[in-house]
Scaffold this active site. Sequence first.
Site, PDB file in Angstrom:
ATOM      1  CG  ASP A  78      20.002 -26.824  -8.747  1.00  0.00           C
ATOM      2  OD1 ASP A  78      19.240 -28.135  -9.886  1.00  0.00           O
ATOM      3  OD2 ASP A  78      19.620 -27.597  -7.879  1.00  0.00           O
ATOM      4  N   GLY A  79      22.231 -24.601 -11.353  1.00  0.00           N
ATOM      5  CA  GLY A  79      23.011 -23.083 -11.765  1.00  0.00           C
ATOM      6  C   GLY A  79      22.764 -22.844 -13.031  1.00  0.00           C
ATOM      7  CG  ASN A 152      16.031 -20.902  -8.025  1.00  0.00           C
ATOM      8  OD1 ASN A 152      14.177 -20.977  -8.861  1.00  0.00           O
ATOM      9  ND2 ASN A 152      16.733 -21.042  -7.908  1.00  0.00           N
ATOM     10  CD  GLU A 153      17.123 -16.854  -5.676  1.00  0.00           C
ATOM     11  OE1 GLU A 153      17.574 -16.510  -6.471  1.00  0.00           O
ATOM     12  OE2 GLU A 153      15.834 -17.708  -5.303  1.00  0.00           O
ATOM     13  CB  ALA A 194      15.790 -21.231  -4.065  1.00  0.00           C
ATOM     14  CE1 TYR A 195      18.298 -15.514   0.894  1.00  0.00           C
ATOM     15  CE2 TYR A 195      19.022 -13.881  -0.815  1.00  0.00           C
ATOM     16  CZ  TYR A 195      19.256 -14.069   0.754  1.00  0.00           C
ATOM     17  OH  TYR A 195      19.370 -12.954   1.654  1.00  0.00           O
ATOM     18  CB  SER A 198      17.776 -20.116   3.147  1.00  0.00           C
ATOM     19  OG  SER A 198      18.410 -21.229   2.301  1.00  0.00           O
ATOM     20  CG  ASN A 251      23.186 -16.638 -12.703  1.00  0.00           C
ATOM     21  OD1 ASN A 251      22.331 -15.585 -12.596  1.00  0.00           O
ATOM     22  ND2 ASN A 251      23.951 -17.847 -13.395  1.00  0.00           N
TER      23      ASN A 251
END
Length: 305
Positions: A78-79, A152-153, A194-195, A198, A251
């Site tokens: 995914d990264g 994503n975010e 994703a995050y 969580s 990242n």
Amino acid sequence: MPKAGIIYNDNKPVACRIAEELKDKLISCGWEVCLTNGMGGILGYSSPDKPICHTPIELLSPPGFDEEMSFAVVLGGDGTVLSAFRQVAPAGIPLLAVNTGHMGFLTETYLNQLPAALEQAMAGEYEIEQRTMLAVQLWREDIKLWEALCLNEMVLHREPLTCMCHFEIKVGRHAPVDIAADGIILSTPTGSTAYALSAGGPVIVPGVAVLQILPICPHSLASRALVFANTEPVVIYPANPDRLVMTVDGNAGCYVLPDDRVRIEKSPYPAKFIRVKPPEFFHILREKLGWGLPHIAKPTSVELP
């Protein structure tokens, strides 16, 4: 001559090997091939003494990755997929994502299915699923210090220790709100698994045209996730005496000082996923995250003698 691209994670030996084999296969079929690794989409971190440390969004495409490219294959987890879309989205290149990593939530197929998927891609027998990307910018007065594409975010928080922060957040034309929390997540529907997931946020089906703001461990029962139209730009002002850290897709990022502001809006460049079969989001949720699996029946009670 048709043109295709290959983006691979050069830290994974299997991805390096498959990339070379894939290149030879495409060339033998009469295709021009451009090969690059995913590092070009890793934007790095600015520092307090060098806050302007980024490549403009439109200049991240590797040589040869342009509007004439029919598609590109990305080999990794995914990264690598997140990095690859920062490289190809401005050129409108669709990606066939092949999982050589662990979770592979964003990938379309596996290595053992790659030959058939490649044949479909070369023949143009696929659907394109567009996902919203964000343009994240850091401004200091009238100077743009940093920017990045985000699938994503975006996360804004204090470092190095977790503690309470205050944020003033303005969504579109609406009145600003004040939130006290350990941090703030601003997520796309893609990032909702994703995050944001969580941190307790809702799962959002990718086709829904919304974004969400999610406080991390808010210091109020009233501060909860907010879902709103993705046509609304968001500006975040840090109401703290100390600097904060902003990260994008986990990242890349920069420092945010008290007088800075972060602006986030829907990017004009969507992420274009190649789907060799009709996308089925609930199936992915079930396969990758276990959502909606049937409950295991409890054993019937047995009377003891």
